[in-house]
Scaffold this motif. Structure first.
Motif, PDB file in Angstrom:
ATOM      1  N   UNK A  25       0.942  -1.303  -0.173  1.00 24.24           N
ATOM      2  CA  UNK A  25      -0.154  -0.358   0.093  1.00 24.24           C
ATOM      3  C   UNK A  25       0.838   1.348   0.197  1.00 24.24           C
ATOM      4  N   UNK A  26       1.809   1.481   0.904  1.00 20.39           N
ATOM      5  CA  UNK A  26       2.510   1.989   0.645  1.00 20.39           C
ATOM      6  C   UNK A  26       3.401   2.537  -0.699  1.00 20.39           C
ATOM      7  N   UNK A  27       3.935   2.005  -1.411  1.00 13.78           N
ATOM      8  CA  UNK A  27       4.102   1.879  -2.811  1.00 13.78           C
ATOM      9  C   UNK A  27       3.211   1.886  -3.614  1.00 13.78           C
ATOM     10  N   UNK A  28       1.995   1.815  -3.505  1.00 12.02           N
ATOM     11  CA  UNK A  28       1.027   2.326  -4.330  1.00 12.02           C
ATOM     12  C   UNK A  28       1.150   4.159  -3.722  1.00 12.02           C
ATOM     13  N   UNK A  29       0.860   4.259  -3.195  1.00 13.43           N
ATOM     14  CA  UNK A  29       0.722   5.803  -2.372  1.00 13.43           C
ATOM     15  C   UNK A  29       2.435   6.601  -2.868  1.00 13.43           C
ATOM     16  N   UNK A  30       3.427   5.685  -3.196  1.00  3.27           N
ATOM     17  CA  UNK A  30       4.503   6.065  -3.178  1.00  3.27           C
ATOM     18  C   UNK A  30       4.422   6.320  -4.949  1.00  3.27           C
ATOM     19  N   UNK A  31       4.218   5.332  -5.504  1.00  4.69           N
ATOM     20  CA  UNK A  31       3.951   6.045  -7.237  1.00  4.69           C
ATOM     21  C   UNK A  31       2.785   6.712  -7.568  1.00  4.69           C
TER      22      UNK A  31
END
Ligand code: HEM
Length: 496
Positions: free
Chosen positions: A322-328
């Motif tokens: 989920x963190x990665x999706x926010x970063x993307x």
């Protein structure tokens, strides 16, 4: 002596009969109620329970799936709604816009919006609605950014090291934002560093002390509190805050008067800080009202945003995908670290917003709010709640009920806030900022400031943790708190 005892007996009997007469219309209300004990009502259910078990008990009652449930503690009658429709009806009704003194008395800020009685609140809320308008919030964005950059710099000492508790850094950042936007204190001024530290400790001590009292039963003899060492430290911290606010008010008043005379606006900040907005309206508030209002905004805004963000960072560290999706999403909308932060591009961070909302669903920082009927209130056809009844609105239970959130209600899933899922639910199923006219005045401030901090932290660092979601436990003190620390590890985020 011969007369005193019969007189005392008569007063006790009179009080008892009066309490019975007063309570009768409330007791006979046709609303289900768990088994109770004569005189004390349901008090025995909560006495001795720790703050974690109180939450579990509330959830157990909420699972009973009734529209309304009635409780009483001596002569105080309380009603807890169980459906979003009932939450909405209560929070929208003018008849229910009073705050029960018993629930908010410990704040000792009766002139501030949070605790003030209805008529004063009605007058003052109109004024402050204007203070929180979008153009003012927009002028705060550089301050939010400055505080967020600062926290990222300070966090560097933890790079690639051991797990650390991220919460104190977030709390300090949030406090700086509030002090800067309400009092005009400059964040990076070296001479303010010590003052920020003192305010941080004083506010935390007052909040902790109130929380420790809040969870004592309603009959807790507060006079005993006066005899404890905590009381004296509590008083010292509260006096420090009061005097500090007085000093700032006088300083700002002088600055405003001087600029008025010289027509020299240079000394004024480019943003519309709350204290200046109040002082420019000469005579509207007394000095006492001014510091109680400002201190209320500080108290209501600081701990809530910081606690929410601490939970959010921990959830993101646990759920790295989920963190990665926010970063993307951040990389798409803010392609370089110096892309300017504007209302428009913060608004485009839709996935981040869903993550913040899901954090507030699972862990609503204000888990319970209270209201009191100012006059008889017909909650549904034929059912009139008399004046003086307290409503206990348990937001935490509403947010975790399977009836509204499905079998996976206890899981963390930002997709709960996809537009199509939101459209399927009643609007009062998710109310972390309360609902109706007496809702949180700072919700847009909170969303913008939290988004700015998240944005800057995630641009710089990658977060992880050894903590497991299923093992997290919460307790309800003044706000909803994690039991234990928000432990995370950080490493530098390589540009992607
Ligand atoms: C995540 C952040 C926040 C959450 C979850 C939150 C939640 C709430 C809730 C539930 C209430 C209703 C309390 C009640 O009726 O007893 C409330 C009221 C209030 N909040 Fe917030 N709040 C947040 C941030 C802020 C911020 C940033 C500010 C100010 C800068 C603020 C200022 C206030 C004030 C002044 C009230 C009283 C409003 C009134 O009665 O008219 N809050 N908040």
């Amino acid at each position: 002596m011969g007369l005193i005892l019969p007189l005392l007996g008569f007063i006790a009997l009179f009080t008892f009969i009066y309490a019975l007469i007063d309570a009768y219309p409330k007791i006979k209300l046709d609303i289900p109620s768990p088994p109770s004990i004569p005189i004390i009502g349901h008090l025995h259910k909560v006495i001795g329970l720790n703050t974690e078990d109180q939450l579990k008990l509330a959830q157990e009652y909420a699972s009973g799936q009734v529209k309304l449930m009635k409780f009483w503690f001596f002569n105080i009658m309380a009603i807890a709604p169980g459906t979003p429709e009932m939450f909405q009806r209560i929070l929208n009704a003018e008849e229910c816009m009073e705050k029960p003194f018993i629930a908010y008395r410990l704040l000792a800020l009766n002139n501030g919006l949070l605790a003030s009685r209805f008529h004063r609140w009605q007058r003052d809320r109109k004024f402050f609605n204007n203070s929180f308008k979008m153009s003012t919030l927009q002028s705060f964005l550089p301050i939010f950014n400055e505080a967020a950059e600062r926290i990222c710099d300070d966090m560097r000492v933890n790079l690639n090291g051991e797990s650390f508790n991220i919460s104190p850094a977030i709390f300090k950042c949030s406090l700086k934002m509030i002090c800067s936007t309400s009092l005009g204190m400059r964040i990076n001024d070296a001479e303010n560093a010590e003052t920020f530290d003192k305010i941080y400790h004083a506010v935390n001590y007052v909040i902790e002390s109130i929380a420790s009292l809040q969870n004592k039963p309603v009959i807790y003899p507060e006079t005993l509190y006066l005899l404890t060492p905590r009381f004296w430290k509590h008083l010292k911290s509260a006096l420090y805050l009061k005097n500090f606010h007085h000093r700032i008010i006088n300083e700002r008043r002088n600055i405003l008067e001087k600029t008025d005379e010289n027509k020299n606006e240079e000394e004024l900040p480019s943003y519309d800080i709350f204290i200046d907005q109040i002082l420019k309206n000469k005579g509207l508030f007394t000095d006492r009202e001014i510091w109680e209002h400002i201190l209320t905004i500080l108290a209501a805004g600081y701990e809530t945003s910081a606690t929410c963000l601490s939970h959010c960072m921990l959830f993101l560290a646990i759920f790295e995908e989920i963190q990665q999706k926010v970063v993307d999403e951040i990389n798409e909308i803010f392609p370089t670290s110096d892309t300017e932060i504007t209302l428009e591009n913060l608004g485009k961070l839709q996935y981040m917003e869903r993550v913040i909302k899901e954090t507030l669903r699972i862990a609503p920082v204000g888990p319970v709010v209270f209201r009191e009927t100012r006059k008889p209130f017909e909650i549904e056809p034929g059912l009139v709640i008399p004046k003086g009844v307290v409503f206990i609105l348990h937001i935490y239970c509403l947010h975790r009920a399977k009836r509204w959130w499905g079998e996976r209600a206890e899981e963390f899933d930002p997709d709960n806030f996809l537009p199509e899922r939101v459209a399927e639910r009643h609007p009062a199923t998710f109310i972390p900022f309360s609902f109706g006219k007496r809702n949180c005045i700072g919700y847009r401030y909170a969303m913008l400031s939290m988004k700015t901090i998240l944005l800057r932290m995630l641009q710089r660092y990658k977060f992880s943790t050894h903590l497991k979601y299923k093992e997290l436990r919460f307790k309800s003190t003044l706000t909803l708190q994690l039991i234990g620390e928000h432990l995370v590890k950080i490493e530098e985020r390589k540009s992607e």
